[in-house]
Design a protein around this motif. Structure first.
Motif, mmCIF file in Angstrom:
data_model
loop_
_atom_site.group_PDB
_atom_site.id
_atom_site.type_symbol
_atom_site.label_atom_id
_atom_site.label_comp_id
_atom_site.label_asym_id
_atom_site.label_seq_id
_atom_site.Cartn_x
_atom_site.Cartn_y
_atom_site.Cartn_z
ATOM 1 N N ALA A 126 0.839 -1.204 0.000
ATOM 2 C CA ALA A 126 0.000 0.000 0.000
ATOM 3 C C ALA A 126 0.873 1.253 0.000
ATOM 4 C CB ALA A 126 -0.919 -0.006 1.219
ATOM 5 N N MET A 127 1.968 1.224 0.758
ATOM 6 C CA MET A 127 2.886 2.355 0.817
ATOM 7 C C MET A 127 3.544 2.624 -0.541
ATOM 8 S SD MET A 127 4.917 1.631 4.381
ATOM 9 C CE MET A 127 4.084 1.597 5.983
ATOM 10 N N ALA A 128 3.798 1.554 -1.291
ATOM 11 C CA ALA A 128 4.544 1.669 -2.551
ATOM 12 C C ALA A 128 3.656 1.867 -3.767
ATOM 13 C CB ALA A 128 5.389 0.415 -2.752
ATOM 14 N N LYS A 129 2.361 1.835 -3.586
ATOM 15 C CA LYS A 129 1.429 1.822 -4.712
ATOM 16 C C LYS A 129 1.616 2.998 -5.665
ATOM 17 C CE LYS A 129 -3.439 0.955 -5.741
ATOM 18 N NZ LYS A 129 -4.793 0.744 -5.158
ATOM 19 N N ALA A 130 1.904 4.174 -5.128
ATOM 20 C CA ALA A 130 2.005 5.363 -5.978
ATOM 21 C C ALA A 130 3.379 5.534 -6.608
ATOM 22 C CB ALA A 130 1.663 6.609 -5.153
ATOM 23 N N GLY A 131 4.327 4.652 -6.296
ATOM 24 C CA GLY A 131 5.678 4.776 -6.830
ATOM 25 C C GLY A 131 6.481 5.806 -6.056
#
Length: 236
Positions: A126-131
């Motif tokens: 979830a933390m990495a979803k936006a790149g």
């Protein structure tokens, strides 16, 4: 190391940095994240926070049901402060406490519990979803972020990793270099042999041996690779 302005690369990518204990993953990952204006996600600190919470609650790694209930209710946050990243456990700053020898020794057993890994992987994805993230750990490129645009496997000799730990905290704790070498070798064995998400280099990861490199030199090399990966991703 010169910072790169946010938005100067065609795309904000995900960078996965894996490797054994003491290879310098956290230090190098922080440098790379700072250079690109990315978010640094220290997954090891998250597992340490779980181990600390479990030790405080008297829940052992073998009590999977109680441990699952415990971890499902934990609020673990990583925040950037003036002196580096702070780890908050249910609102409490545990940045220093999670580095204790007791927690360090307990982490492998708790990290091997499926319920613990499932919950933390959910949070990490979830933390990495936006790149625009740099994430380090032991199974980031193989399990947590298998589609990361850049995967690095950071390593160093056992002797060098022990020396770094000794200089970092071992000397102050009265440990010897030999003791730390044995501990790191055992941690390597446990990480590589665990059933759930073992420490394995991703097939498309780039190996970077830091035995003879400074953290700054390692970060520079990864930053160069990240710039190329971002350009490639932007043109895809």
């Amino acid at each position: 190391m010169t910072k790169i302005a946010q938005g100067s690369s065609p795309r904000r990518i995900a960078i996965a940095i894996d490797g054994p204990a003491g290879a310098g993953k956290s230090t190098v990952a922080r440098m790379v994240a700072d250079r690109f204006g990315y978010v640094y996600i220290d997954t090891g600190a998250m597992y340490r926070a779980v181990a600390l919470a479990a030790l405080r609650a008297g829940v052992g790694p073998g009590d999977s049901g109680e441990l699952e209930r415990l971890v499902s209710g934990l609020d673990i946050r990583l925040e950037t402060g003036d002196n580096g990243q702070r780890v908050l456990l249910n609102g409490e700053d545990v940045t220093g406490e999670i580095r204790s020898r007791e927690v360090t020794a307990a982490v492998p057993a708790y990290a091997a519990v499926p319920a613990v890994r499932a919950r933390l992987v959910e949070l990490q994805r979830a933390m990495a979803k936006a790149g625009g993230v740099v994430m380090d750990g032991r199974d980031i490129g193989t399990h947590v972020l298998p589609d990361a645009e850049l995967k690095i496997f950071l390593t160093a000799s056992v002797r060098e990793r022990a020396r770094r730990r000794y200089e970092e905290s071992g000397r102050a704790q009265g440990l010897t270099l030999e003791m730390l070498e044995r501990e790191i070798a055992e941690r390597d064995r446990l990480d590589a042999s665990r059933e759930i998400a073992p420490l394995v280099k991703a097939e498309d990861a780039i190996v970077l041996d830091t035995t003879s490199l400074t953290a700054e030199e390692a970060a520079d090399r990864i930053a160069m690779l990240a710039e190329r990966a971002a350009l490639g991703a932007g043109g895809a």
